[in-house]
Write an enzyme that holds these catalytic residues in place. Structure first.
Site, PDB file in Angstrom:
ATOM      1  N   THR B   8       0.825  -1.258   0.037  1.00  0.00           N
ATOM      2  CA  THR B   8       0.064  -0.053  -0.082  1.00  0.00           C
ATOM      3  C   THR B   8       0.871   1.071   0.051  1.00  0.00           C
ATOM      4  O   THR B   8       0.488   2.299   0.188  1.00  0.00           O
ATOM      5  CB  THR B   8      -0.781  -0.121   1.165  1.00  0.00           C
ATOM      6  OG1 THR B   8       0.075  -0.051   2.269  1.00  0.00           O
ATOM      7  CG2 THR B   8      -1.759  -0.937   1.057  1.00  0.00           C
ATOM      8  N   ASN B   9       2.192   1.234  -0.323  1.00  0.00           N
ATOM      9  CA  ASN B   9       3.224   2.276  -0.286  1.00  0.00           C
ATOM     10  C   ASN B   9       3.579   2.569  -1.566  1.00  0.00           C
ATOM     11  O   ASN B   9       4.099   1.885  -2.274  1.00  0.00           O
ATOM     12  CB  ASN B   9       4.483   1.565   0.925  1.00  0.00           C
ATOM     13  CG  ASN B   9       5.466   2.733   0.559  1.00  0.00           C
ATOM     14  OD1 ASN B   9       5.152   3.797   0.060  1.00  0.00           O
ATOM     15  ND2 ASN B   9       6.207   2.905   1.915  1.00  0.00           N
ATOM     16  N   PRO B  10       3.047   3.465  -1.787  1.00  0.00           N
ATOM     17  CA  PRO B  10       3.358   4.152  -3.200  1.00  0.00           C
ATOM     18  C   PRO B  10       4.887   4.363  -3.673  1.00  0.00           C
ATOM     19  O   PRO B  10       5.233   4.563  -4.701  1.00  0.00           O
ATOM     20  CB  PRO B  10       2.526   5.372  -3.297  1.00  0.00           C
ATOM     21  CG  PRO B  10       2.139   6.162  -2.125  1.00  0.00           C
ATOM     22  CD  PRO B  10       2.072   4.878  -1.164  1.00  0.00           C
ATOM     23  N   LYS B  12       7.315   2.623  -2.637  1.00  0.00           N
ATOM     24  CA  LYS B  12       8.003   1.516  -2.752  1.00  0.00           C
ATOM     25  C   LYS B  12       7.698   0.899  -4.459  1.00  0.00           C
ATOM     26  O   LYS B  12       8.664   0.625  -5.378  1.00  0.00           O
ATOM     27  CB  LYS B  12       7.517   0.221  -2.424  1.00  0.00           C
ATOM     28  CG  LYS B  12       7.803  -0.011  -0.809  1.00  0.00           C
ATOM     29  CD  LYS B  12       7.704  -1.226  -0.341  1.00  0.00           C
ATOM     30  CE  LYS B  12       7.683  -1.469   1.045  1.00  0.00           C
ATOM     31  NZ  LYS B  12       7.308  -2.807   1.886  1.00  0.00           N
ATOM     32  N   ASP B  67       9.861  -7.175   2.117  1.00  0.00           N
ATOM     33  CA  ASP B  67       9.815  -6.384   3.637  1.00  0.00           C
ATOM     34  C   ASP B  67      11.182  -6.009   3.738  1.00  0.00           C
ATOM     35  O   ASP B  67      12.118  -6.828   3.566  1.00  0.00           O
ATOM     36  CB  ASP B  67       9.263  -7.712   4.774  1.00  0.00           C
ATOM     37  CG  ASP B  67       9.100  -7.052   6.043  1.00  0.00           C
ATOM     38  OD1 ASP B  67       8.378  -6.052   6.062  1.00  0.00           O
ATOM     39  OD2 ASP B  67       9.485  -7.816   6.902  1.00  0.00           O
ATOM     40  N   SER B  68      11.105  -5.201   4.791  1.00  0.00           N
ATOM     41  CA  SER B  68      12.462  -4.494   4.900  1.00  0.00           C
ATOM     42  C   SER B  68      12.629  -4.156   6.345  1.00  0.00           C
ATOM     43  O   SER B  68      11.754  -3.754   6.965  1.00  0.00           O
ATOM     44  CB  SER B  68      12.845  -3.492   3.929  1.00  0.00           C
ATOM     45  OG  SER B  68      12.041  -2.479   3.933  1.00  0.00           O
ATOM     46  N   PHE B 147      11.609   7.918   2.123  1.00  0.00           N
ATOM     47  CA  PHE B 147      10.734   7.577   3.283  1.00  0.00           C
ATOM     48  C   PHE B 147      11.202   6.745   4.527  1.00  0.00           C
ATOM     49  O   PHE B 147      12.214   6.020   4.438  1.00  0.00           O
ATOM     50  CB  PHE B 147       9.554   6.736   2.493  1.00  0.00           C
ATOM     51  CG  PHE B 147       9.727   5.462   1.956  1.00  0.00           C
ATOM     52  CD1 PHE B 147       9.326   4.410   2.590  1.00  0.00           C
ATOM     53  CD2 PHE B 147      10.310   5.287   0.612  1.00  0.00           C
ATOM     54  CE1 PHE B 147       9.674   2.964   1.991  1.00  0.00           C
ATOM     55  CE2 PHE B 147      10.420   4.292   0.066  1.00  0.00           C
ATOM     56  CZ  PHE B 147      10.250   2.921   0.779  1.00  0.00           C
ATOM     57  N   ASP B 150      14.970   6.611   6.112  1.00  0.00           N
ATOM     58  CA  ASP B 150      16.080   7.305   5.187  1.00  0.00           C
ATOM     59  C   ASP B 150      16.703   8.600   5.763  1.00  0.00           C
ATOM     60  O   ASP B 150      17.877   8.579   5.314  1.00  0.00           O
ATOM     61  CB  ASP B 150      15.332   7.666   3.893  1.00  0.00           C
ATOM     62  CG  ASP B 150      14.934   6.342   2.914  1.00  0.00           C
ATOM     63  OD1 ASP B 150      15.468   5.374   3.379  1.00  0.00           O
ATOM     64  OD2 ASP B 150      14.308   6.600   2.014  1.00  0.00           O
ATOM     65  N   HIS B 175      19.079  -1.114  -0.467  1.00  0.00           N
ATOM     66  CA  HIS B 175      18.886  -2.606  -0.189  1.00  0.00           C
ATOM     67  C   HIS B 175      17.744  -3.217  -0.961  1.00  0.00           C
ATOM     68  O   HIS B 175      17.690  -4.131  -1.566  1.00  0.00           O
ATOM     69  CB  HIS B 175      18.461  -2.690   1.320  1.00  0.00           C
ATOM     70  CG  HIS B 175      17.291  -1.598   1.806  1.00  0.00           C
ATOM     71  ND1 HIS B 175      17.394  -0.313   1.440  1.00  0.00           N
ATOM     72  CD2 HIS B 175      16.257  -1.788   2.390  1.00  0.00           C
ATOM     73  CE1 HIS B 175      16.494   0.138   2.061  1.00  0.00           C
ATOM     74  NE2 HIS B 175      15.667  -0.719   2.330  1.00  0.00           N
TER      75      HIS B 175
END
Lengths: 195, 195
Positions: B8-10, B12, B67-68, B147, B150, B175
């Protein structure tokens, strides 16, 4: 490529060795004792297979692991991912009797065996594949070969159980054979790419 | 190959699109609303990435997810796999201030960002890879781009934070870029093999 199998089950190592393509050898991970078994508390076969690999990443060795289960349609897919713990800490004999008694007189005996086989190079790469074999649940426990739920599972196209059909049949058509055959096919490609 | 991103993260989707090789397109999975987020309760990045994929297998579409987390050596690898939930339901501004205050006057500022990127064809095959970038934690929050964490992460060889360095730098060396670049490289091989 020498790969180590994360499993305390000698039957699995034997089944997998019987389908190895040239260029691969598989050895059981000897650091695993009885206490070395990884808790299979995932929600899916893939999660369990991944947990088995993750338990031994510190060894920095190429690893394979699998998780599998019997899914009975009439029992809403049970025992499924909980196959090894179905009816608690009981023998497979008791687990099979438990399934047969619940299905006494039931005509829908559709079932399938599912296996997820997974690999890691322990350097950050992972491959996993699913293998499925469809069939039915027998009316009684039959056969002496194999392990787990093999004596009550009749694969599609056969009229004997996995435990009657024996290792040669299983090495061609079982869920585990299908999963590992595909895994090794992807691994061949993968190792060519790396070398 | 058109692949759908479970996120849901634009930000990414934008980061991943910037490193796509030819032959691939990535689209966010539109069925995901705010409520569509998968609970990230796994013990590892891989387990979380797998759970994100498994939530949408019923769509029968090629899917990717990741996933990070940020791992700070002085904090014993925290926030790590719990990066998004570190210090509870707080903003990233607050989470970063929490890390900086714990590290006030600490000279060991070694840290790394880790990303696990995973793919499934929704037909039983899975690929996953890990991407890592090493660096240090800055003394203060710096920069407006990017984001998450960072603004406090300075990658090795640079003297600015990811948030100062901006998307072009990240698309080369982050990464996530490393993980997805390797994932797409394996996927190219994989899709050739299938076709």
């Amino acid at each position: 490529m020498r790969i180590y199998l994360v499993s305390t089950n000698p039957n699995k190592a034997r089944e997998i060795s019987s389908i190895l393509p040239t260029g691969f050898t598989v050895e059981p991970l000897t650091v695993l004792g009885e206490s070395g078994a990884v808790e299979e508390n995932g929600d899916t076969y893939l999660q369990n297979a991944v947990k088995k690999l993750e338990g031994f990443l510190h060894l920095r060795l190429p690893l394979i692991a699998d998780d599998s289960g019997l899914e009975v349609q009439f029992l809403d897919g049970k025992p499924g991912v909980h196959s090894a713990r179905f009816l608690g800490d009981t023998s497979f004999e008791e687990k099979m009797r438990g399934i047969l008694s619940r299905m006494c007189g039931v005509s829908n005996r559709t079932a399938r065996f599912v296996c997820v086989a997974a690999f890691t190079d322990c350097e950050g790469d992972y491959l996993a594949v699913e293998g499925i074999v469809r069939g039915t649940i027998s009316n009684e426990i039959r056969g002496e070969q194999g392990f787990g739920y093999d004596p009550i599972f009749i694969p599609e196209g056969a009229n004997k159980t996995f435990a009657e059909l024996g290792p040669e049949f299983k090495s061609k058509l079982s869920h585990r054979a299908r999963a590992f055959r595909r895994l090794f096919s992807l691994l061949s490609l993968y190792s060519e790419h790396r070398s």
